[in-house]
Design an enzyme around this catalytic site. Structure first.
Site, PDB file in Angstrom:
ATOM      1  N   GLU A  90      51.545  50.070  13.151  1.00 56.44           N
ATOM      2  CA  GLU A  90      52.906  49.325  12.701  1.00 56.44           C
ATOM      3  C   GLU A  90      53.610  49.462  13.881  1.00 56.44           C
ATOM      4  O   GLU A  90      52.908  49.906  15.105  1.00 56.44           O
ATOM      5  CB  GLU A  90      52.538  51.120  11.682  1.00 56.44           C
ATOM      6  CG  GLU A  90      51.622  50.543  10.663  1.00 56.44           C
ATOM      7  CD  GLU A  90      52.155  51.839   9.675  1.00 56.44           C
ATOM      8  OE1 GLU A  90      53.042  53.287  10.135  1.00 56.44           O
ATOM      9  OE2 GLU A  90      51.417  52.649   8.558  1.00 56.44           O
TER      10      GLU A  90
ATOM     11  N   HIS B 109      55.365  50.790   5.061  1.00 56.44           N
ATOM     12  CA  HIS B 109      54.685  52.611   5.031  1.00 56.44           C
ATOM     13  C   HIS B 109      56.112  53.008   4.966  1.00 56.44           C
ATOM     14  O   HIS B 109      56.952  54.304   5.816  1.00 56.44           O
ATOM     15  CB  HIS B 109      54.285  52.843   6.773  1.00 56.44           C
ATOM     16  CG  HIS B 109      53.778  54.446   6.808  1.00 56.44           C
ATOM     17  ND1 HIS B 109      52.806  54.795   7.559  1.00 56.44           N
ATOM     18  CD2 HIS B 109      53.584  55.521   5.752  1.00 56.44           C
ATOM     19  CE1 HIS B 109      52.304  56.186   7.240  1.00 56.44           C
ATOM     20  NE2 HIS B 109      53.641  56.592   6.716  1.00 56.44           N
TER      21      HIS B 109
HETATM   22  N1  NAD Z   1      52.206  56.265   2.723  1.00 59.22           N
HETATM   23  C1  NAD Z   1      53.209  57.215   2.941  1.00 59.22           C
HETATM   24  O1  NAD Z   1      54.448  57.194   3.592  1.00 59.22           O
HETATM   25  C2  NAD Z   1      52.822  59.048   2.838  1.00 59.22           C
HETATM   26  C3  NAD Z   1      53.895  60.392   2.879  1.00 59.22           C
HETATM   27  C4  NAD Z   1      53.234  61.403   2.554  1.00 59.22           C
HETATM   28  C5  NAD Z   1      52.106  61.322   2.765  1.00 59.22           C
HETATM   29  N2  NAD Z   1      51.306  59.714   2.722  1.00 59.22           N
HETATM   30  C6  NAD Z   1      49.590  60.511   3.058  1.00 59.22           C
HETATM   31  O2  NAD Z   1      48.525  60.981   2.225  1.00 59.22           O
HETATM   32  C7  NAD Z   1      47.966  61.721   1.759  1.00 59.22           C
HETATM   33  C8  NAD Z   1      47.406  63.044   1.040  1.00 59.22           C
HETATM   34  O3  NAD Z   1      48.513  63.497   1.074  1.00 59.22           O
HETATM   35  P1  NAD Z   1      49.014  64.976   0.795  1.00 59.22           P
HETATM   36  O4  NAD Z   1      50.246  65.980   1.300  1.00 59.22           O
HETATM   37  O5  NAD Z   1      48.330  65.082  -0.841  1.00 59.22           O
HETATM   38  O6  NAD Z   1      47.823  65.558   1.521  1.00 59.22           O
HETATM   39  P2  NAD Z   1      46.642  66.908   0.439  1.00 59.22           P
HETATM   40  O7  NAD Z   1      46.761  67.834   2.177  1.00 59.22           O
HETATM   41  O8  NAD Z   1      47.340  67.726  -0.676  1.00 59.22           O
HETATM   42  O9  NAD Z   1      46.115  66.652   0.460  1.00 59.22           O
HETATM   43  C9  NAD Z   1      44.704  65.639   0.560  1.00 59.22           C
HETATM   44  C10 NAD Z   1      43.564  65.736  -0.207  1.00 59.22           C
HETATM   45  O10 NAD Z   1      41.930  64.948  -0.285  1.00 59.22           O
HETATM   46  C11 NAD Z   1      40.962  66.048  -0.478  1.00 59.22           C
HETATM   47  N3  NAD Z   1      40.073  64.884   1.247  1.00 59.22           N
HETATM   48  C12 NAD Z   1      40.277  64.820   1.834  1.00 59.22           C
HETATM   49  N4  NAD Z   1      38.669  64.358   2.407  1.00 59.22           N
HETATM   50  C13 NAD Z   1      38.506  63.402   1.191  1.00 59.22           C
HETATM   51  C14 NAD Z   1      37.702  62.752   1.253  1.00 59.22           C
HETATM   52  N5  NAD Z   1      36.730  62.199   1.783  1.00 59.22           N
HETATM   53  N6  NAD Z   1      37.058  62.151   0.234  1.00 59.22           N
HETATM   54  C15 NAD Z   1      38.312  62.802  -1.368  1.00 59.22           C
HETATM   55  N7  NAD Z   1      38.846  64.052  -1.313  1.00 59.22           N
HETATM   56  C16 NAD Z   1      39.120  64.121   0.123  1.00 59.22           C
HETATM   57  C17 NAD Z   1      41.637  67.031   0.696  1.00 59.22           C
HETATM   58  O11 NAD Z   1      40.301  68.057   0.326  1.00 59.22           O
HETATM   59  C18 NAD Z   1      42.574  67.444  -0.297  1.00 59.22           C
HETATM   60  O12 NAD Z   1      42.282  67.990  -1.510  1.00 59.22           O
HETATM   61  C19 NAD Z   1      47.956  61.754   3.843  1.00 59.22           C
HETATM   62  O13 NAD Z   1      47.336  60.953   4.382  1.00 59.22           O
HETATM   63  C20 NAD Z   1      49.311  61.679   4.088  1.00 59.22           C
HETATM   64  O14 NAD Z   1      49.318  61.290   5.416  1.00 59.22           O
HETATM   65  C21 NAD Z   1      51.614  59.037   3.051  1.00 59.22           C
HETATM   66  O1  2HG Z   2      57.654  58.552   7.665  1.00 60.15           O
HETATM   67  C1  2HG Z   2      56.942  58.656   7.868  1.00 60.15           C
HETATM   68  O2  2HG Z   2      56.561  58.080   8.888  1.00 60.15           O
HETATM   69  C2  2HG Z   2      55.458  59.241   7.367  1.00 60.15           C
HETATM   70  C3  2HG Z   2      55.106  59.279   6.000  1.00 60.15           C
HETATM   71  C4  2HG Z   2      53.618  59.538   5.536  1.00 60.15           C
HETATM   72  O3  2HG Z   2      52.988  58.977   6.156  1.00 60.15           O
HETATM   73  C5  2HG Z   2      53.806  61.141   6.034  1.00 60.15           C
HETATM   74  O4  2HG Z   2      53.056  61.156   6.973  1.00 60.15           O
HETATM   75  O5  2HG Z   2      54.351  62.309   5.369  1.00 60.15           O
END
Ligand code: NAD
Ligand code: 2HG
Length: 628
Positions: free
Chosen positions: A488, A511
């Protein structure tokens, strides 16, 4: 200087604003004539503070312009706690060190002032201000007019009673009534304090103008060493503006950049930084951390922390904080939107229409109602998605490596493969741990139902992009929504390349799953509060790599933080040293995790630099900090 007395004004000196204006703002919130009344109040304040109008009359007149209740006062206190003058906030240690010699003398209101100045170590009997009278319903019905501070020349009348030695008394304030104390011969020195407001009539009579508290330290013969004068915060990746203001208001020096920095630039930038704030793009590697000698705390203003070398942070005694829930809802909403759009062939139809081709057809378009959503990773995001997806009529199945309570009618399946083979839509919500690299590759795409929709708004590393491309090209996967990518760009406005560009039923976003105004503000508030509590009080709750200790603000004690490798005997050595420096321990808190021990000790004496140096020499010590 043991016999020196410092008298501080409160409104527009200790705090940045006039509390009477805040009370009026609160009580007049829905008043149709609010703007005019506020103007009248501010004009009365201004005339009085410039010495042009009777203080007692202005006070009574202003209080008659709005109707005040006990609940408004509570609200005002909460607001005013966030409006403490920056240089005063920064030098809380000065107030604690000199608490016996500092007084607040104000024409404002005791009930508001005391809860605010108490946390600076100032005792109730060192605060002099007006008192309200209430009726049985809690409504303010007047002031104690016998109190000299409700009267004209009130500060003079009060100071006569207090009977301080004038040559030892310094009064610090922004108003003419502060100067009058010196004019009456009751204080030897008057400093016009102009950090918040500067009034001609006041500064021209002052012994000196001080633009902030540093001025007082320069001019007075006191042995106080400002501690966090040089504390620096570096904020990267366009973190919400409120974060910069928060830290500036607390007296930190803040540098804020819109983009992420590559490793070599980050190393240069971190040489004198105490707090670093990043989002998902900045890679905080072991090499970076080795070049950050001052770094105390690191804030990931997002959920994921896989961009940070957490074990290395721990080895170096750097506490890391994130915002585990603040953007959860934003990601869920975008996921739902993409799912619906892709089920309707929205990307392809939108693209055609933009090319001027009208293709009105139901071919290949479906409702999501009645379809099966397969969620991989049932954490905060996965489980919230589950609830909302059911609310729009989907069946939910999920797989998580940990035992999770299925919400609503969702069903936990015993393997990821089972979910992949049964779902119409597969949505990835796992974390970015190393073991999840390419969790979804060729085999997994092939095991999905023919025509499935695939979504990844979690981490780029979780999927093999080439395998996804092939699954899309073969038509096995009908559509994909992707928010996270390898490589990215560091900066908005940069050019972006991906194998997935220009595909007919692929919805790509840069993202932005968590990028809503609501989420960014919540994240900003949450992480900055935790970072500040850690650097100023030692509170580690909310940290992802430190043992959690939740402590109140330091009251009258002096606090030392000791971070060490988790080996037996360190606590005994710390306490031995404290005893040899004649310190009495007033409170001590120890927590350990597998790797480190975190000890917070409150002692009864000012912390000597020699003691800190000796504490650093205890074997297995990682970091020592004194907080007050
Ligand atoms: N796109 C974005 O802007 C954005 C924003 C926020 C979070 N995220 C990402 O989203 C993801 C989830 O966030 P969250 O707050 O729900 O996290 P979280 O830690 O609450 O949940 C992750 C879950 O995945 C499970 N897990 C891990 N590895 C696994 C596997 N191989 N198979 C099955 N389950 C598995 C864990 O046990 C946990 O319950 C993270 O990677 C986070 O970085 C992305
Ligand atoms: O805002 C961001 O840069 C990251 C968002 C998301 O991937 C997170 O981990 O919360």
């Amino acid at each position: 200087m043991n016999n020196k007395i410092f008298i501080f004004d409160f409104d527009s000196t200790f705090i940045q604003v006039e509390s009477v204006s805040i009370l009026a703002e609160i009580t007049l919130a829905d008043h149709p004539n609010k703007a005019n009344i506020m103007k009248e109040i501010d004009a009365l304040t201004e005339q009085t503070m410039a010495g042009l109008y009777s203080f007692s009359e202005a006070l009574q007149q202003r209080l008659h312009l709005f109707s005040l209740h006990r609940t408004h006062i509570q609200k005002a206190i909460e607001i005013l706690k966030t409006k403490i003058t920056p240089s005063i906030q920064k030098n809380i240690a000065f107030f604690k060190q000199y608490a016996n010699q500092i007084y607040i003398v104000s024409g404002g209101f005791y009930e508001i002032i005391l809860p605010i100045v108490k946390s600076f170590g100032i005792q109730a009997d060192h605060v002099f201000a007006n008192h309200f009278y209430y009726n049985y319903e809690g409504k303010v019905v007047g002031l104690d007019t016998e109190n000299p501070l409700a009267q004209d020349q009130g500060k003079i009348k009060l100071l006569k009673k207090l009977n301080f030695v004038p040559e030892h008394t310094t009064i610090i304030g922004d108003g003419y009534n502060d100067y009058e104390v010196k004019e009456a011969g009751l204080a030897g020195t008057f400093y016009a304090f102009t950090e918040n407001i500067s009034r001609e009539a006041v500064i021209k009579n002052a012994d000196a103008i001080i633009h902030n508290l540093d001025g007082l330290f320069l001019l007075s013969d006191i042995a106080y060493q400002p501690q966090d004068r040089n504390k620096k915060v570096l904020l990267l990746e366009n973190i919400h503006e409120s974060v910069r203001l928060f830290f500036q208001n607390k007296g930190y020096e803040v540098i804020s950049e819109k983009h992420a920095l590559p490793e070599n630039e980050l190393i240069k930038a971190l040489s004198d930084i105490h707090i670093l704030g990043i989002r998902s793009k900045t890679k905080v590697t072991a090499t970076v951390l080795e070049h950050a000698p001052q770094l105390e705390a690191l804030g990931a203003f997002c959920i994921g922390t896989n961009q940070i070398d957490l074990p290395k942070c721990q080895q170096q005694g750097i506490a890391v904080f994130n915002a585990p829930y603040s953007n959860t809802r934003s990601v869920v909403e975008l996921t739902l939107a993409e799912m619906i759009l892709l089920m309707r062939r929205g990307v392809a139809l939108n693209r055609k229409l933009n090319q001027g081709i009208w293709d009105k057809s139901a071919e290949g378009a479906h409702e999501v109602r009645g379809k099966t959503l397969g969620i991989i990773g049932y954490g905060n995001i996965g489980s919230q998605l589950s609830i909302l997806a059911e609310a729009i009529g989907m069946h939910v199945i999920f797989y998580d490596i940990e035992e999770k309570l299925p919400l609503g009618n969702a069903r936990a399946l015993s393997s990821m493969d089972k979910v992949l083979s049964r779902a119409d839509v597969v949505s990835m919500h796992v974390d970015g741990r190393k073991e999840n690299r390419h969790l979804i590759g060729k085999r997994e795409f092939e095991s999905m139902k023919h025509g499935a929709i695939f979504l990844n708004l979690s981490r780029d590393s979780v999927i093999d992009e080439q395998a996804l491309l092939e699954a899309l090209q073969s038509g096995h996967v009908k559509g994909a929504g992707i928010d996270v990518f390898p490589n990215e760009p560091h900066q908005s406005g940069s050019t972006f390349h991906s194998k997935l560009l220009d595909h007919d039923n692929v919805f790509l976003t840069p993202h932005i799953g968590g990028s809503t105004m609501e989420a960014q503000k919540h994240i900003g508030d949450y992480v900055s509060k935790n970072l500040h509590s850690y650097t100023s009080h030692g509170t580690s709750s909310g940290s992802v790599n430190f043992p959690q200790i939740d402590l109140p603000a330091i009251e009258s004690d002096h606090r030392i933080i000791h971070i060490h490798k988790n080996t037996p005997g360190v606590l005994a050595k710390i306490n031995g040293l404290l005893a040899s420096f004649q310190n009495n321990i007033e409170g001590q808190f120890l927590k350990t995790n597998e790797d480190i021990g975190y000890v917070i000790t409150d002692i009864n004496h000012q912390v000597k630099d020699e003691l800190i140096e000796e504490l650093k020499k205890i074997p297995n010590t990682i970091k020592v900090r004194k907080l007050s």
